[in-house]
Motif scaffolding. Structure first.
Motif, PDB file in Angstrom:
ATOM      1  N   HIS A  60      15.285 -16.274  46.800  1.00 29.58           N
ATOM      2  CA  HIS A  60      13.997 -16.746  46.501  1.00 29.58           C
ATOM      3  C   HIS A  60      13.590 -17.830  47.077  1.00 29.58           C
ATOM      4  O   HIS A  60      12.475 -18.099  47.541  1.00 29.58           O
ATOM      5  CB  HIS A  60      14.141 -16.815  45.039  1.00 29.58           C
ATOM      6  N   THR A 156      11.874 -10.038  51.403  1.00 33.09           N
ATOM      7  CA  THR A 156      11.656  -9.029  50.368  1.00 33.09           C
ATOM      8  C   THR A 156      12.099  -7.647  50.347  1.00 33.09           C
ATOM      9  O   THR A 156      12.359  -7.212  49.244  1.00 33.09           O
ATOM     10  CB  THR A 156      10.040  -8.921  50.408  1.00 33.09           C
ATOM     11  N   SER A 160      12.937  -6.089  46.966  1.00 27.86           N
ATOM     12  CA  SER A 160      12.007  -5.186  46.204  1.00 27.86           C
ATOM     13  C   SER A 160      12.434  -3.932  45.315  1.00 27.86           C
ATOM     14  O   SER A 160      11.670  -3.575  44.482  1.00 27.86           O
ATOM     15  CB  SER A 160      10.908  -4.961  47.346  1.00 27.86           C
ATOM     16  N   LEU A 168       9.381 -10.873  40.746  1.00 26.37           N
ATOM     17  CA  LEU A 168       9.520 -11.363  42.185  1.00 26.37           C
ATOM     18  C   LEU A 168       8.448 -12.551  42.409  1.00 26.37           C
ATOM     19  O   LEU A 168       8.940 -13.283  42.999  1.00 26.37           O
ATOM     20  CB  LEU A 168       9.454 -10.125  42.973  1.00 26.37           C
TER      21      LEU A 168
END
Length: 293
Positions: A60, A156, A160, A168
């Motif tokens: 993140h 990502t 995902s 997210l």
């Protein structure tokens, strides 16, 4: 998806219309703080707000940094150049992502897609060249946006499939806030053109709020589009964002791309559509051209 193509250039227009005395770091802080304030409660109410693992925290933070830096490059560029020109240069991102996927993820990329990538970069040079004389290296900032956003998309990909899109994006906004807010606090009163915040008043108050709200809504629009239709179906529609950027740039700022710029835009769009068509024909996953920061 069409709603996104209309709203995303409006976000860029709000950023461009923000008074020059507002530092770039404060515009970025407004963009991500408002997104976090909207999406974090939504994710929590939907039961998507669980504490991430240590590995996901690092991912993140990496995604937040890449998106923050990409957005910063783009907002800095459109302070000096038309939104449509900057957006056209940014749309080489799918080509960069294709090449990075081949290098880092060992994805198979045939010579046709490599040729399309080279052609797309040539189109970007046609857009960049008219502005080099007046703007210099500023015209290269959207290329930095494209490169950083490709890194963001690669990160990502690894997340995902495990996390809901709203969660997210909420975590990404929080990570970006953790990165951008401390410099603003530490450099308050320093005179820094990038990080010394001011008390927004008048137009600045509205443009900063507009950047954050429209960024959040537009990203929710594209999330919904991808929920109801395959990426390969909706992705080519994003090139209509250039139309929205041209219309908004003309009426808001009097900007209109030069003839050679239009040629470059056409080359970039045609090359991008060919890359999507080839990946769709081969049955490989297609990443959408990501939304302009």
């Amino acid at each position: 998806m069409l709603g996104f193509c209309i709203l995303a250039p409006m976000m860029d227009a709000f950023a461009k219309a923000t008074p020059s005395e507002v530092p770039l770091g404060q515009i970025l802080a407004a963009r991500f703080t408002v997104q976090a304030a909207i999406l974090v409660p939504l994710a929590w109410l939907a039961g998507l707000g669980g504490w991430p693992s240590r590995r996901d925290i690092m991912l993140h933070l990496g995604r937040g940094f890449a998106l923050l830096a990409a957005t910063g490059c783009f907002f800095a560029a459109i302070r000096h150049m038309p939104i449509a020109d900057a957006l056209a240069i940014f749309f080489v991102e799918p080509f960069i992502l294709t090449l990075m996927g081949a290098v880092f993820l060992k994805e198979a990329v045939g010579w046709r897609r490599l040729a399309a990538c080279a052609t797309g970069f040539a189109g970007a040079l046609l857009v960049i060249r008219p502005g080099l004389g007046d703007l210099g290296l500023v015209t290269l900032l959207p290329l930095g946006t494209a490169l950083l956003f490709a890194v963001y998309m690669l990160l990502t990909r690894s997340m995902s499939q495990r996390l809901h899109p709203v969660a997210l994006q909420a975590h990404t906004a929080l990570a970006a806030c953790l990165l951008i807010l401390p410099p603003l606090v530490l450099m308050d009163g320093s005179g820094s053109a990038l990080f010394d915040p001011i008390l927004p008043e008048g137009r600045a108050l509205w443009t900063l709020a507009g950047v954050g709200v429209i960024a959040t809504v537009s990203h929710l629009f594209i999330t919904l589009a991808l929920r109801f239709a395959p990426a390969a179906t909706v992705a080519p529609l994003q090139y209509l964002e250039i139309v929205g950027a041209t219309v908004i740039g003309f009426f808001a700022f009097g900007d209109f791309p030069e003839p050679l710029t239009w040629v470059g835009i056409a080359v970039i769009v045609a090359s991008g559509l060919y890359v999507f068509a080839r990946e769709r024909a081969r049955g490989t996953p297609v990443d959408r051209p990501p939304p302009a920061p």
